[in-house]
Every structure is written in C-alpha cells, then in structure tokens.
Design a protein around this motif. Structure first.
Motif, PDB file in Angstrom:
ATOM      1  N   SER A   1      -8.292   6.015  -9.640  1.00 56.70           N
ATOM      2  CA  SER A   1      -9.146   4.877  -9.275  1.00 56.70           C
ATOM      3  C   SER A   1      -9.202   3.843 -10.399  1.00 56.70           C
TER       4      SER A   1
ATOM      5  N   SER B   1      -4.956  -1.145  -6.305  1.00 53.18           N
ATOM      6  CA  SER B   1      -5.350   0.069  -5.574  1.00 53.18           C
ATOM      7  C   SER B   1      -4.136   0.966  -5.381  1.00 53.18           C
ATOM      8  N   TYR B   2      -4.389   2.253  -5.406  1.00 56.89           N
ATOM      9  CA  TYR B   2      -3.359   3.251  -5.116  1.00 56.89           C
ATOM     10  C   TYR B   2      -3.792   4.016  -3.863  1.00 56.89           C
ATOM     11  N   SER B   3      -2.830   4.326  -3.024  1.00 60.08           N
ATOM     12  CA  SER B   3      -3.160   5.083  -1.812  1.00 60.08           C
ATOM     13  C   SER B   3      -1.937   5.830  -1.332  1.00 60.08           C
ATOM     14  N   LYS B   4      -2.170   6.952  -0.686  1.00 59.76           N
ATOM     15  CA  LYS B   4      -1.065   7.730  -0.134  1.00 59.76           C
ATOM     16  C   LYS B   4      -0.573   7.076   1.155  1.00 59.76           C
ATOM     17  N   SER B   5       0.731   7.040   1.336  1.00 60.34           N
ATOM     18  CA  SER B   5       1.290   6.549   2.595  1.00 60.34           C
ATOM     19  C   SER B   5       1.002   7.570   3.685  1.00 60.34           C
TER      20      SER B   5
ATOM     21  N   ASP C   1       1.846   5.147  -5.456  1.00 58.84           N
ATOM     22  CA  ASP C   1       1.163   5.939  -6.465  1.00 58.84           C
ATOM     23  C   ASP C   1       1.162   5.182  -7.789  1.00 58.84           C
TER      24      ASP C   1
ATOM     25  N   ARG D   1       6.658   5.883  -3.636  1.00 55.39           N
ATOM     26  CA  ARG D   1       6.096   6.037  -2.290  1.00 55.39           C
ATOM     27  C   ARG D   1       6.880   7.070  -1.499  1.00 55.39           C
TER      28      ARG D   1
ATOM     29  N   TYR E   1      -2.986   9.274  -7.747  1.00 49.85           N
ATOM     30  CA  TYR E   1      -3.592   8.084  -7.134  1.00 49.85           C
ATOM     31  C   TYR E   1      -4.969   7.855  -7.768  1.00 49.85           C
TER      32      TYR E   1
ATOM     33  N   THR F   1       0.848  -1.189   0.000  1.00 49.82           N
ATOM     34  CA  THR F   1       0.000   0.000   0.000  1.00 49.82           C
ATOM     35  C   THR F   1       0.886   1.242   0.000  1.00 49.82           C
ATOM     36  N   GLY F   2       0.255   2.406  -0.106  1.00 51.96           N
ATOM     37  CA  GLY F   2       1.011   3.662  -0.072  1.00 51.96           C
ATOM     38  C   GLY F   2       1.692   3.995  -1.370  1.00 51.96           C
TER      39      GLY F   2
ATOM     40  N   THR G   1       0.502  11.888   3.738  1.00 53.10           N
ATOM     41  CA  THR G   1      -0.638  12.622   4.315  1.00 53.10           C
ATOM     42  C   THR G   1      -0.332  13.228   5.675  1.00 53.10           C
TER      43      THR G   1
END
Length: 396
Positions: free
Chosen positions: A346, A358-362, A311, A316, A344, A308-309, A366
């Motif tokens: 969808s 899935s993409y998510s910010k670490s 882009d 990351r 990031y 996770t985290g 944030t």
C-alpha cells in the motif's frame, strides 16, 4: 451383507475424498505456463535479428552478421563506428548486430540474447558523450513458471518499497529459477534487451531517481534523444522506458533530434512515450528481461491500456495460463522496478513525481476472470456434481 456394506462404505469414502479434493485442491486455472521451445521461438522471431536462424546462436557477438547503418553526425554528435567526410557533412557508419535464439536443454527452453547494443537506426548522442558497441551475450530459462503467492520481491513498508524500486542495483542479480548465464559483458544495471537490440537499463538514474520526473526535484532530469534513449559513462546506448523507436515499423529515417528540441517529448515525456503506441494497441513484445520474462508494450491483447493489475515490480499475470510478464507503462517505473513476481503493498515509490499510485492483482492472479477462467469453474463444478451423484447412488 458385510461385504456389500463394505464396498458401499469404500465407495462413499472415495466419493467424499474426491469431493474434498475438487473443492480444495483443484485450481480454477489449470493450464501450463507457455514456456515450450515453440513458445520461445515465437518470441525470438519478434526481435530485429540480423542472424539467419532463431535456432542457431552465433559463436560470439563479433561473428553475428551485421546490418550497416549510416547517419549524418556533423560536428555535434558522437559516432559509435567510423566517420567519414568533414564538417556538417560528416557521416558515421556503424553495425547493428542482434541474434536471439532458442534451444531446449533437458526439457527446458533456453533463450540466448546476443547483441552489440546498437540499433538499426540513427541515435542522437552529443559528441561530449560516448557511444560504443557492446558485447551483450546471455542465456536464461524462457518464461519460467511463477506463482502469484511466491514472490521474489515483497516490500511492505515505505522504506522497503523505495529500497526495492528506487535503486540502480535492483536488477543486478536475476532470480535463481531463471538460471541466468552471462557469456559476454553484462552490465549490472541491465534489465532487458529491447527487440531492436538496445539495452533497457534499470528505470533509475545514477541518483536512484526517475530519469524523467525525479524526486527530489533538485535532481536533474536526464537528457535523452527523441527516441527516449541516451548513453551512460561507458558508452552504453540505452532506454529506461518504452519507445516506439523500438519497433521496426516505427524506425525513424535519418537523423533524429534531442528530446529537448522535440516539443511533445520535452513538454510531457510520459504522454509522448505512450503516444508512439497509438497504432499498437495489442500485446506487443518489446524485449526480453534478464530473468527470462517478456516485456510487453502498454496494451493487453484486447486493446486495454495496462494501468491496473500490476505488482510492485510492474509485472502482471496476464492470461489464464498464469503467464507472467512485465508491462511498459507511462508511470514510473515504466518497465520494471525489481524482479517479479512482486507483492502488492500500500506504499508507492517516492523517487518520482510520476509514480504508479496503486498496486492490484489482475483477475488472472485471483482467478476471477471471465472466459477461460469461467470455463474452468464450470468444469470443476460439473465434476463435483457428477461425484456427488456417484456418492448418492452408491450410498443409497
């Protein structure tokens, strides 16, 4: 008196301004990016260099001191050097040359990568193909500072994601902030150079698809050796992904087999590539990208696997100093799909049946991490309290 009131009023204005500044202007993580000369030298030392110093570059790749490697190639394997003997006893002798050095120019750390592209171990390249020495020589700003909201690649639709990631041209030109300068011959599909001196090319095959799990499935899976490497038309021996063979502690001794005849590799390449790092569950340098950012292995410093985290570029933000790097993963694009920082979206690449989903910010992107970030929050709130106290005592 008017003078006293005026002084109090001015103090109040200063206090209110200070509170506003602290509330709205101070970032929670205030440390500088780790891109000093000393930071650069630490990374340069992680490479399997054959030159004597990480501070003095070679005049050219041809002048780098070499480590000689001898492998048995028999009649079925190609040689990237000179052969001797005959039949099944034929051997190949070639040179491994690698020199990664750092300098400082006008206060900016610059890292130079010089390599002949051949590892210090035996490859497995069928004799129908070609393997040849390269002249990789480039210099780039080391770990240039970037921000999460200032992206180099920002796709928002499915077609834009595919155009950005499922493309062999994605790494053709490094961002201008990197000040990339090529002195040698720099392959347009080059993403990074691994710590063993071998090229890490763009994660796509010539068909603009995942080499290991292509979509559409009518596209052929690429043939690689048990180190997950192979050559292309001009003889560049290269990876598209992480490989434990990149680590000097894991160099295989003697000849290696094709992936197709190595059961674990042939059955599930993604699990195979990750399994090689079972004893490397830490922040492990695997290479340096053409944009000056580091490529790390599949684990963070605390031993957590990176899933996770990330882009859209597989990059990351990974610490409270807002350092940005690419991370090797067991999901496509494996190393990097584009130049980061990325957005990031969808939507996810459809050129692979093993793509990230899935993409998510670490939490570092944030500013919601515990530890160092929490200390920054405490410092900020404590300063606000002191300023408010000054405001109260001055006004009342």
């Amino acid at each position: 008196t008017q003078s006293t009131w005026g002084s109090t009023f001015m103090m109040t204005r200063v206090s209110v301004c200070a509170v506003s500044f602290l509330l709205f202007a101070i970032p929670l993580c205030c440390s500088a990016t780790s891109n000093s000369l000393s930071d650069c030298l630490v990374v340069a030392a992680k490479f399997n260099n054959t030159c004597a110093s990480t501070s003095t570059a070679a005049a050219s790749v041809s002048t780098i001191p070499a480590k000689t490697v001898t492998c048995t190639v028999g009649t079925s394997l190609a040689c990237g050097g000179t052969t001797s003997g005959s039949g099944s006893s034929t051997t190949c002798t070639f040179n491994h040359k690698l020199c990664v050095t750092c300098t400082e120019v006008s206060g900016v750390a610059r890292i130079r990568v010089q390599s002949n592209g051949l590892p210090a171990r035996c490859p497995n390249v069928p004799n129908a193909a070609t393997i040849a020495e390269q002249n990789i020589d480039f210099t780039v700003n080391f770990n240039p500072a970037v921000m999460v909201n200032v992206t180099n690649t920002s796709p928002t639709t499915q077609s834009e994601v595919n155009a950005a990631v499922c493309s062999t041209s994605a790494h053709q030109t490094a961002p201008s902030a990197s000040s990339f300068a090529c002195t040698g011959t720099c392959e347009s599909t080059l993403f990074a150079v691994a710590i063993d001196g071998t090229s890490i090319l763009n994660p796509n095959s010539a068909n603009d698809a995942d080499p290991f799990y292509p979509y559409p499935t009518s596209v052929a899976t690429e043939m690689v050796d048990s180190c997950l490497a192979h050559t292309q038309a001009s003889g560049i021996y290269h990876y598209h992904t992480m490989s434990s063979c990149q680590l000097s502690s894991n160099y295989p001794s003697g000849s290696i087999n094709p992936c197709a005849s190595t059961a674990a590799c042939n059955n599930q390449a993604s699990s195979y590539m990750l399994s090689g790092f079972a004893n490397q569950k830490n922040l492990t340098v695997l290479g340096l990208a053409k944009d000056g950012h580091v490529l790390f292995g599949p684990y963070l410093a605390d031993g957590t696997q990176v899933t996770t985290g990330l882009d859209v570029c597989n990059g990351r933000f990974y610490d409270s100093d807002q350092n940005y790097a690419y991370f090797a993963t067991d999901k496509y694009p494996y190393t990097s799909g584009c130049w980061g920082p990325g957005s990031y979206p969808s939507y996810y690449p459809t050129c692979s049946t093993n793509a990230i989903s899935s993409y998510s910010k670490s939490c570092y992107a944030t500013n919601t991490c515990s530890g160092a970030s929490a200390q920054s929050v405490s410092w900020t709130l404590g300063t606000i309290v002191m300023v408010v106290a000054t405001f109260k005592s001055s006004f009342f």
